[in-house]
Design an enzyme around this catalytic site. Structure first.
Site, mmCIF file in Angstrom:
data_model
loop_
_atom_site.group_PDB
_atom_site.id
_atom_site.type_symbol
_atom_site.label_atom_id
_atom_site.label_comp_id
_atom_site.label_asym_id
_atom_site.label_seq_id
_atom_site.Cartn_x
_atom_site.Cartn_y
_atom_site.Cartn_z
ATOM 1 C CG ASP A 1 -2.275 0.598 0.973
ATOM 2 O OD1 ASP A 1 -2.327 1.833 0.847
ATOM 3 O OD2 ASP A 1 -3.287 -0.131 0.905
ATOM 4 C CG HIS B 1 -5.271 3.826 1.168
ATOM 5 N ND1 HIS B 1 -4.928 2.545 0.808
ATOM 6 C CD2 HIS B 1 -6.591 3.960 0.884
ATOM 7 C CE1 HIS B 1 -5.992 1.919 0.317
ATOM 8 N NE2 HIS B 1 -7.012 2.758 0.359
ATOM 9 C CB SER C 1 -9.394 0.761 0.230
ATOM 10 O OG SER C 1 -8.931 0.981 -1.065
#
Length: 587
Positions: free
Chosen positions: A182, A234, A418
């Site tokens: 990620d 994220h 996600s």
């Protein structure tokens, strides 16, 4: 970057250097690469060359352990790359190109002139040339990094997938390693530090536990970092949902708090490329030290989470990451992939790697309920003309609270598939900690989570599959249930725990249940044999069907009574391409 439409390809070629049209092999070049050459005054391009010969990994599946599978996959992939790439590699270097070799797929990453593109395409060993565009992370809304109120309870999404019930049975992911790829991770966060495989409680060792695929840019983290860092936020949020909990359990945000994690940064401030994605996938098969040396398949994770996509709409070729994803799965690693946030229309699961058969694709449902999230991408997959059903399952992905990168103690809300994918990766860790015999068998793990999911339907027909069918192209098989997948009970009292029975897919609470652990093998061109451990006094019947989704099962021969030892049942008129089999157990 926009793709060149097929009807415009000839016009684009006119703008290329004069030698380009005459070169052979131009049909191997992706239109985006041609467009890039035409747009660059210096006529240079950043591209991937895929060779025709790819490693044959078919022999790996028969190996009994994840360690053996990983070692053989690593050896086979490297052998093919080393044997087939050298001549092309030297030729490209001689033309002044910058070249990097990959073995996770037999490919070369090249930065070179237009001449190198066409010269490579003309070579017999080259299959195709794909673009290497920069791809921005797509999420429905920015991460909310405002400090959220601390909760003296487990997060709603974690509860909805029934994780606490598995914890209460003594299984919280202990012994299982989750890999995250990620934007990076704030590894010192209170919810993550104690779960990091590189932390022993007093000191950190990032060798084999962290890799940075970002070699330029890097935002606040810089490049080639030697410890986990998150330049966007994220990644930290997704990892929290997989394993997160703080020392006092005040913030129980993770599905598998007993699991350990390792990580690879594949995005530069939220922007990745096919090569950064491939670099991390390669590293997970055989993690290396911080110098990129001593690759060790034995240190590979059991499951990886991929909350990102590489859309064809931005220049990614549909097939670019397929072999890499298949290689990771062949190594015995479960590959969890978020479906994408392009819903609510049908056929919006359109970005690699979510589209692939080898990806365990996850759509998003509500955290407070099981309704489908409006943004969750739907199937079927049409970008590769497969009409493949996706997603495979769904999980909570709306207003999910988890760790953030602002500080070591901040938490925030985010929505997206996600956020759904990490719930599934965590559930995989719970399942493997409860049943270590499933380690290295991604197909069995996926089947258990699919077959035990809460069945969810709607009124929308996507492709040829109505929304009232199971599975469907909105929810897949349904919202995952970690406790049901773990199947620690013997609901029908037949002496077999529920999880073993679930692997073939009928109701375990019915009077007639199905033995789902039978080992099926073809002993000849037209003979299939089922071998299994029987229970004395139970009756066993071999059945077959041509349609496993809406089956009409037919008996093959008569029932056989169990003796408490191994039994075999055979169909002498089998057809591998036509029939699916099961063994029915009755009192």
């Amino acid at each position: 970057m926009k793709l060149v439409a097929p009807g415009l390809l000839a016009l684009c070629a006119c703008a290329l250097p004069s030698f380009a049209v005459a070169e052979s092999g131009a049909g191997k070049i992706h239109p985006s690469v041609l467009e890039q050459i035409a747009a660059q005054p210096e006529g240079e391009a950043d591209y991937l060359i895929f060779l025709k010969e790819q490693a044959d990994l078919s022999s790996v599946a028969s190996l009994p352990t994840k360690e053996e599978k990983g070692a053989l996959v690593f050896a086979l992939l490297n052998e093919v790359a080393q044997r087939t790439q050298s001549k092309l590699h030297r030729a490209l270097l001689a033309q002044g190109a910058v070249v990097r070799s990959f073995w996770v797929a037999n490919a070369l990453h090249v930065r070179g002139s237009a001449a190198t593109v066409f010269q490579a395409a003309a070579r017999a060993e080259v299959e195709r040339i794909d673009p290497n565009p920069e791809v921005a992370l797509k999420i429905p809304a920015p991460v909310d990094e405002v400090i959220q109120p601390r909760l003296n309870a487990v997060e709603a999404g974690v509860t909805r997938v029934n994780a606490p019930a598995v914890w209460n049975r003594g299984f919280n992911g202990t012994g299982i390693v989750i890999g995250g790829t990620d934007t990076g991770y704030r590894w010192t966060h209170a919810a993550l530090q104690s779960k990091y495989r590189g932390w022993n409680g007093t000191a950190a060792n990032h060798n084999f536990n962290w890799h940075d695929a970002i070699h330029s840019g890097g935002g606040t983290c810089g490049t080639n970092t030697t410890s986990p860092c998150d330049d966007q936020g994220h990644g930290t949020h997704t990892m929290g949902t997989m394993v997160g909990s703080d020392a006092t359990n005040t913030n129980q945000v993770g599905v598998a708090p007993g699991a350990r994690w390792i990580g690879c940064r594949n995005m530069n401030v939220g922007v990745g490329t096919p090569t950064t994605y491939m670099e991390c996938l390669q590293w997970f098969i055989a993690p290396t030290d911080l110098a990129g040396l001593n690759p060790t398949p034995a240190l590979a994770p059991h499951v990886i989470n991929n909350s990102w996509g590489c859309p064809p709409s931005e220049g990614c070729a549909a097939d670019t990451l397929r072999v890499a994803i298949e290689s990771v799965r062949a190594a015995g690693i479960v590959v969890v992939v978020s479906a994408g946030n392009d819903g609510s229309a049908c056929s919006t699961v359109q970005d690699p790697p979510a589209i692939y058969e080898a990806s365990f694709c996850v759509g998003a449902t509500g955290t407070a309920n099981d309704s489908i999230a409006s943004f969750s991408s739907r199937g079927p997959v049409t970008v590769d003309s497969s009409s493949r059903l996706k997603p495979n399952v769904t999980a909570p992905g709306v207003s999910v609270r988890s760790s953030t990168r602002s500080s070591d103690t901040t938490y925030g809300l985010n929505s997206g598939t996600s956020m759904a994918g990490p719930h599934v990766a965590g559930a995989v860790a719970l399942l493997l900690s409860a049943h270590p015999e499933l380690i290295g068998d991604p197909t069995a793990v996926q089947t258990l989570l699919e077959q035990t999911a809460l069945r969810l339907t709607n009124a929308t027909t996507c492709g040829t599959i109505p929304g009232t069918a199971i599975p469907n192209n909105t929810f897949g098989w349904g919202r995952i249930d970690a406790l049901a997948a773990a199947g620690l009970d013997d609901t029908d009292g037949d002496g077999l725990p529920d999880w073993k029975e679930t692997l073939a897919g009928t109701s375990r609470s019915s009077a007639t249940s199905v033995l789902r652990i039978a080992q099926f093998s073809f002993t000849g061109p037209t003979t299939v044999t089922a071998t299994f451990s029987s229970i004395s006094g139970r009756k066993y019947t071999l059945q077959r069907t041509t349609d496993p989704v809406t089956p009409m099962w037919a008996n093959v021969g008569t029932s056989t009574t169990g003796t408490g030892s191994t039994l075999t049942l055979s169909d002498p008129a089998a057809d591998q391409a036509k029939y699916f089999y099961r063994v029915v157990v009755s009192p």
